[in-house]
Design a protein around this motif. Structure first.
Motif, PDB file in Angstrom:
ATOM      1  N   GLN A  13       0.821  -1.222   0.000  1.00 12.49           N
ATOM      2  CA  GLN A  13       0.000   0.000   0.000  1.00 12.49           C
ATOM      3  C   GLN A  13       0.851   1.267   0.000  1.00 12.49           C
ATOM      4  OE1 GLN A  13      -3.330   0.079  -0.415  1.00 12.49           O
ATOM      5  NE2 GLN A  13      -3.207   2.306  -0.479  1.00 12.49           N
ATOM      6  N   THR A  14       2.043   1.191   0.559  1.00 12.61           N
ATOM      7  CA  THR A  14       2.924   2.366   0.591  1.00 12.61           C
ATOM      8  C   THR A  14       3.232   2.859  -0.821  1.00 12.61           C
ATOM      9  OG1 THR A  14       3.913   1.564   2.636  1.00 12.61           O
ATOM     10  CG2 THR A  14       5.134   3.243   1.438  1.00 12.61           C
ATOM     11  N   VAL A  15       3.477   1.945  -1.723  1.00  9.21           N
ATOM     12  CA  VAL A  15       3.774   2.310  -3.116  1.00  9.21           C
ATOM     13  C   VAL A  15       2.547   2.982  -3.742  1.00  9.21           C
ATOM     14  CG1 VAL A  15       4.381   1.414  -5.393  1.00  9.21           C
ATOM     15  CG2 VAL A  15       5.453   0.458  -3.360  1.00  9.21           C
ATOM     16  N   ILE A  16       1.388   2.428  -3.506  1.00  6.53           N
ATOM     17  CA  ILE A  16       0.154   2.994  -4.051  1.00  6.53           C
ATOM     18  C   ILE A  16      -0.093   4.374  -3.450  1.00  6.53           C
ATOM     19  CG2 ILE A  16      -2.354   2.700  -4.164  1.00  6.53           C
ATOM     20  CD1 ILE A  16      -1.778  -0.366  -4.314  1.00  6.53           C
ATOM     21  N   ASP A  17       0.157   4.527  -2.154  1.00  7.66           N
ATOM     22  CA  ASP A  17      -0.005   5.836  -1.512  1.00  7.66           C
ATOM     23  C   ASP A  17       0.947   6.869  -2.112  1.00  7.66           C
ATOM     24  OD1 ASP A  17      -1.937   4.730   0.127  1.00  7.66           O
ATOM     25  OD2 ASP A  17      -0.604   4.546   1.865  1.00  7.66           O
ATOM     26  N   ASP A  18       2.168   6.438  -2.403  1.00  2.00           N
ATOM     27  CA  ASP A  18       3.138   7.353  -3.027  1.00  2.00           C
ATOM     28  C   ASP A  18       2.672   7.781  -4.417  1.00  2.00           C
ATOM     29  OD1 ASP A  18       4.747   7.215  -0.788  1.00  2.00           O
ATOM     30  OD2 ASP A  18       6.178   5.800  -1.666  1.00  2.00           O
ATOM     31  N   ILE A  19       2.085   6.875  -5.164  1.00  2.00           N
ATOM     32  CA  ILE A  19       1.569   7.208  -6.493  1.00  2.00           C
ATOM     33  C   ILE A  19       0.396   8.177  -6.370  1.00  2.00           C
ATOM     34  CG2 ILE A  19       0.372   6.288  -8.523  1.00  2.00           C
ATOM     35  CD1 ILE A  19       2.154   3.791  -8.205  1.00  2.00           C
ATOM     36  N   GLU A  20      -0.479   7.948  -5.394  1.00  2.00           N
ATOM     37  CA  GLU A  20      -1.596   8.876  -5.177  1.00  2.00           C
ATOM     38  C   GLU A  20      -1.083  10.259  -4.803  1.00  2.00           C
ATOM     39  OE1 GLU A  20      -4.198   7.095  -2.306  1.00  2.00           O
ATOM     40  OE2 GLU A  20      -5.043   5.702  -3.765  1.00  2.00           O
ATOM     41  N   SER A  21      -0.055  10.311  -4.004  1.00  4.33           N
ATOM     42  CA  SER A  21       0.554  11.583  -3.619  1.00  4.33           C
ATOM     43  C   SER A  21       1.130  12.297  -4.846  1.00  4.33           C
ATOM     44  CB  SER A  21       1.648  11.351  -2.584  1.00  4.33           C
ATOM     45  OG  SER A  21       2.287  12.552  -2.254  1.00  4.33           O
ATOM     46  N   ALA A  22       1.788  11.540  -5.701  1.00  7.36           N
ATOM     47  CA  ALA A  22       2.345  12.115  -6.934  1.00  7.36           C
ATOM     48  C   ALA A  22       1.229  12.645  -7.831  1.00  7.36           C
ATOM     49  CB  ALA A  22       3.175  11.075  -7.676  1.00  7.36           C
ATOM     50  N   LYS A  23       0.136  11.894  -7.927  1.00  8.36           N
ATOM     51  CA  LYS A  23      -1.006  12.352  -8.729  1.00  8.36           C
ATOM     52  C   LYS A  23      -1.577  13.650  -8.165  1.00  8.36           C
ATOM     53  CE  LYS A  23      -4.163   9.333  -9.693  1.00  8.36           C
ATOM     54  NZ  LYS A  23      -5.075   8.188  -9.573  1.00  8.36           N
ATOM     55  N   ASN A  24      -1.649  13.756  -6.845  1.00  8.05           N
ATOM     56  CA  ASN A  24      -2.138  14.989  -6.225  1.00  8.05           C
ATOM     57  C   ASN A  24      -1.216  16.163  -6.538  1.00  8.05           C
ATOM     58  OD1 ASN A  24      -4.403  13.783  -5.084  1.00  8.05           O
ATOM     59  ND2 ASN A  24      -3.349  13.294  -3.181  1.00  8.05           N
TER      60      ASN A  24
END
Length: 77
Positions: free
Chosen positions: A36-47
């Motif tokens: 989930q950490t990787v997915i959270d980082d991608i969501e952060s990048a998208k934001n």
């Protein structure tokens, strides 16, 4: 001003492409059950990309003027 606007529009298109690729990557990783950490980082990048797009849309005229400004003078000591 067309060239200035083209520069801003190119940046907008580049960011949209980055956002779309991040979305595809996120979708793939969710299906692959990645940490989930990787997915959270991608969501952060998208934001962050969305925030940059908002700035470009809201201040495109001012940014276009900066793109065409002459380079700062170098100071000699």
């Amino acid at each position: 001003m067309p060239n200035r606007r083209n520069a801003v529009q190119t940046d907008i298109e580049t960011l949209i492409s980055i956002y779309q690729n991040l979305s595809k990557l996120e979708k793939y990783l969710r299906k692959s059950h990645v940490d989930q950490t990787v997915i959270d980082d991608i969501e952060s990048a998208k934001n962050s990309v969305n925030h940059a797009l908002d700035i470009l849309h809201n201040y495109s005229d001012a940014i276009a003027n900066i793109y065409q400004a002459p380079p700062p003078r170098s100071e000699t000591f």
